[in-house]
Design a protein around this motif. Structure first.
Motif, PDB file in Angstrom:
ATOM      1  N   ALA A 241      28.156  23.703  15.855  1.00 31.51           N
ATOM      2  CA  ALA A 241      26.708  23.690  15.651  1.00 31.51           C
ATOM      3  C   ALA A 241      25.957  22.525  15.306  1.00 31.51           C
ATOM      4  O   ALA A 241      24.814  22.239  15.986  1.00 31.51           O
ATOM      5  N   ALA A 242      26.577  21.699  14.538  1.00 29.65           N
ATOM      6  CA  ALA A 242      25.953  20.258  14.294  1.00 29.65           C
ATOM      7  C   ALA A 242      26.118  19.498  15.575  1.00 29.65           C
ATOM      8  O   ALA A 242      25.088  18.519  15.670  1.00 29.65           O
ATOM      9  N   ARG A 243      27.404  19.612  16.441  1.00 26.88           N
ATOM     10  CA  ARG A 243      27.560  18.768  17.486  1.00 26.88           C
ATOM     11  C   ARG A 243      26.341  19.172  18.401  1.00 26.88           C
ATOM     12  O   ARG A 243      25.604  18.337  19.383  1.00 26.88           O
ATOM     13  N   ARG A 244      26.084  20.516  18.484  1.00 28.89           N
ATOM     14  CA  ARG A 244      25.125  20.815  19.401  1.00 28.89           C
ATOM     15  C   ARG A 244      23.657  20.392  18.952  1.00 28.89           C
ATOM     16  O   ARG A 244      22.810  19.963  19.980  1.00 28.89           O
ATOM     17  N   LEU A 245      23.345  20.278  17.795  1.00 28.16           N
ATOM     18  CA  LEU A 245      22.028  19.910  17.242  1.00 28.16           C
ATOM     19  C   LEU A 245      21.861  18.540  17.463  1.00 28.16           C
ATOM     20  O   LEU A 245      20.835  18.027  17.928  1.00 28.16           O
ATOM     21  N   LEU A 246      22.735  17.611  17.159  1.00 27.28           N
ATOM     22  CA  LEU A 246      22.726  16.226  17.676  1.00 27.28           C
ATOM     23  C   LEU A 246      22.519  15.977  19.003  1.00 27.28           C
ATOM     24  O   LEU A 246      21.613  15.274  19.422  1.00 27.28           O
ATOM     25  N   GLY A 247      23.338  16.620  19.909  1.00 26.17           N
ATOM     26  CA  GLY A 247      23.120  16.354  21.201  1.00 26.17           C
ATOM     27  C   GLY A 247      21.514  16.948  21.745  1.00 26.17           C
ATOM     28  O   GLY A 247      21.032  16.165  22.620  1.00 26.17           O
ATOM     29  N   THR A 248      21.140  17.931  21.167  1.00 24.36           N
ATOM     30  CA  THR A 248      19.763  18.350  21.174  1.00 24.36           C
ATOM     31  C   THR A 248      18.595  17.100  20.848  1.00 24.36           C
ATOM     32  O   THR A 248      17.925  16.904  21.771  1.00 24.36           O
ATOM     33  N   VAL A 249      18.783  16.671  19.636  1.00 23.47           N
ATOM     34  CA  VAL A 249      17.937  15.559  19.269  1.00 23.47           C
ATOM     35  C   VAL A 249      18.036  14.375  20.048  1.00 23.47           C
ATOM     36  O   VAL A 249      17.065  13.604  20.105  1.00 23.47           O
ATOM     37  N   VAL A 250      19.158  14.024  20.570  1.00 22.07           N
ATOM     38  CA  VAL A 250      19.561  12.818  21.024  1.00 22.07           C
ATOM     39  C   VAL A 250      18.837  12.766  22.471  1.00 22.07           C
ATOM     40  O   VAL A 250      18.500  11.631  23.131  1.00 22.07           O
ATOM     41  N   GLU A 251      18.941  14.158  23.174  1.00 24.97           N
ATOM     42  CA  GLU A 251      18.825  14.112  24.657  1.00 24.97           C
ATOM     43  C   GLU A 251      17.421  13.348  24.849  1.00 24.97           C
ATOM     44  O   GLU A 251      17.265  12.629  25.997  1.00 24.97           O
ATOM     45  N   GLY A 281      23.604   6.810  12.151  1.00 31.17           N
ATOM     46  CA  GLY A 281      24.363   5.824  12.533  1.00 31.17           C
ATOM     47  C   GLY A 281      25.339   5.990  13.664  1.00 31.17           C
ATOM     48  O   GLY A 281      24.805   6.280  14.513  1.00 31.17           O
ATOM     49  N   ASP A 282      26.487   5.898  13.350  1.00 31.44           N
ATOM     50  CA  ASP A 282      27.383   5.871  14.471  1.00 31.44           C
ATOM     51  C   ASP A 282      27.501   7.275  15.421  1.00 31.44           C
ATOM     52  O   ASP A 282      27.555   7.151  16.505  1.00 31.44           O
ATOM     53  N   GLU A 287      26.755   9.571  20.507  1.00 31.38           N
ATOM     54  CA  GLU A 287      26.271  10.608  21.292  1.00 31.38           C
ATOM     55  C   GLU A 287      25.043  10.055  22.570  1.00 31.38           C
ATOM     56  O   GLU A 287      25.040  10.369  23.843  1.00 31.38           O
ATOM     57  N   LEU A 288      24.305   8.999  21.981  1.00 28.27           N
ATOM     58  CA  LEU A 288      23.595   8.378  23.012  1.00 28.27           C
ATOM     59  C   LEU A 288      24.208   7.848  24.039  1.00 28.27           C
ATOM     60  O   LEU A 288      23.747   7.804  25.010  1.00 28.27           O
ATOM     61  N   VAL A 289      25.087   6.977  23.635  1.00 29.19           N
ATOM     62  CA  VAL A 289      26.057   6.319  24.729  1.00 29.19           C
ATOM     63  C   VAL A 289      26.629   7.351  25.895  1.00 29.19           C
ATOM     64  O   VAL A 289      26.816   7.185  26.940  1.00 29.19           O
ATOM     65  N   ARG A 290      27.192   8.670  25.261  1.00 31.02           N
ATOM     66  CA  ARG A 290      27.626   9.450  26.087  1.00 31.02           C
ATOM     67  C   ARG A 290      26.668   9.895  26.826  1.00 31.02           C
ATOM     68  O   ARG A 290      26.946  10.033  28.094  1.00 31.02           O
ATOM     69  N   GLN A 291      25.635  10.186  26.447  1.00 35.22           N
ATOM     70  CA  GLN A 291      24.342  10.937  27.619  1.00 35.22           C
ATOM     71  C   GLN A 291      23.940   9.919  28.320  1.00 35.22           C
ATOM     72  O   GLN A 291      23.920  10.341  29.649  1.00 35.22           O
ATOM     73  N   VAL A 292      23.502   8.728  27.911  1.00 33.34           N
ATOM     74  CA  VAL A 292      23.092   7.605  28.985  1.00 33.34           C
ATOM     75  C   VAL A 292      24.179   7.338  30.156  1.00 33.34           C
ATOM     76  O   VAL A 292      23.897   7.126  31.356  1.00 33.34           O
ATOM     77  N   GLY A 293      25.553   7.461  29.590  1.00 34.58           N
ATOM     78  CA  GLY A 293      26.829   7.264  30.654  1.00 34.58           C
ATOM     79  C   GLY A 293      27.060   8.331  31.699  1.00 34.58           C
ATOM     80  O   GLY A 293      27.793   7.969  32.399  1.00 34.58           O
TER      81      GLY A 293
END
Length: 339
Positions: A241-251, A281-282, A287-293
């Motif tokens: 759930a935390a991973r999903r939350l991070l992905g949502t706010v980074v997107e 931080g990391d 997550e940002l690099v993963r999505q941009v990539g």
């Protein structure tokens, strides 16, 4: 006295003034004197005092600064608001005043009227952050550099290093991306969240620091009220759930980066800073690099995690100093130029 002599005398008077740096954010008001000592006070903002009249908050800001600044000082101020730096007029700020005030705030004129002995130099906080980022991380050969702040609000600035300029429009604006509609694949409940400016579904409404518990609640994350403190630990534990939350706010931020690179191939460096992104931080960077990539079409044929990370820097706490950037701007490190 000749005009040239008068100008030289004025320049000398300006240089011998006591330097004071100020950073006005939605959460904190920081004041640094020439000795290097920094005083941190809660900002008189709607973020800290929900429901307060913006006019009252503005008056308290002026009085606080007027009382804190030494006689005859030279103040370089980083302002967390959209503004016209040429005239020192603030157009507005969700974290500071929500949807108000109902007209632009001539902050430079108000401060000068209250303390005419002080030389006031006002800059947008992202412009100041950009100046600090450029000074620290730009390298020979870099053509354009972008700095994005992800904090109590979200905005970006671009510097053209060939011209040493930050181009803005007739109102002094550039890069107020926090109030664009967010590009998001999140559920409708997330995309319908309100922004402090009064809009709905803006980038800041999903991706800025104050949005985190609201996004968590909309996603059904357990205990969203404590998520600001708990998220790093939940991420370390592998909580899905935390991973999903991070992905949502980074997107929404990742989509801004993708768009920047698509529109301007002369951008050689993009910095992501601000207390929210820096604090995560990391995990935020990864997550940002993963999505941009992500490869989505032929336009991304040279993209991937390694390529995405090139020219993309997630700043660590203390690497970008808007107060130092404001001082540098006040001495001409970059010029804000209307086009």
């Amino acid at each position: 006295m000749s005009a040239r002599a008068s100008a030289l005398a004025a320049d000398h008077d300006e240089r011998v003034r006591t330097d004071v740096a100020v950073d006005l954010g939605g959460t904190w008001l920081r004041i640094r004197t020439g000795s290097g000592e920094t005083v941190r006070l809660p900002a008189p903002s709607i973020l800290n005092r929900p429901g307060e009249d913006p006019a009252v908050l503005l008056e308290q800001l002026i009085e606080t600064l007027a009382e804190a600044v030494p006689e005859g000082a030279r103040v370089a101020m980083s302002c967390g608001a959209a503004m016209d730096e040429e005239h020192g007029v603030l157009h507005g700020s969700g974290p500071l005043w929500g949807g108000g005030p109902d007209r632009p705030v001539p902050l430079h004129a108000l401060l000068t009227a209250r303390r005419p002995d002080v030389s006031w130099h006002l800059f947008n906080d992202v412009t100041a952050g950009l100046a600090s980022f450029v000074e620290r991380f730009a390298r020979p050969g870099h053509r354009r550099v972008v700095y994005v702040t992800v904090s109590s609000g979200i905005a970006l600035r671009t510097a053209d290093l060939a011209e040493r300029s930050v181009p803005v429009d007739a109102h002094g604006l550039q890069g107020e991306v926090g109030h664009l509609p967010a590009v998001s694949t999140a559920p409708a409940a997330v995309r319908a969240l309100s922004c402090p400016c009064g809009g709905t579904g803006h980038v800041a409404a999903l991706a800025a620091g104050p949005a985190l518990p609201h996004v968590a609640a909309a996603l059904g994350v357990a205990h969203p009220e404590g998520i600001r403190d708990d998220l790093p630990a939940r991420l370390r534990s592998g909580d899905p759930a935390a991973r999903r939350l991070l992905g949502t706010v980074v997107e929404p931020v990742a989509e801004l980066v993708r768009t920047l690179r698509c529109l301007d191939p002369r951008i050689d460096l993009i910095g992501i800073g601000g207390g929210y992104a820096e604090g995560l931080g990391d995990p935020y960077r990864d997550e940002l690099v993963r999505q941009v990539g992500e490869v989505r079409s032929y336009a991304d044929r040279d993209t991937g995690p390694d390529r995405a990370a090139q020219g993309l820097r997630l700043c660590r706490p203390g690497e970008v100093d808007p107060m130092a950037g404001a001082v540098a701007l006040s001495h001409g490190a970059l010029t804000v130029t209307k086009r």
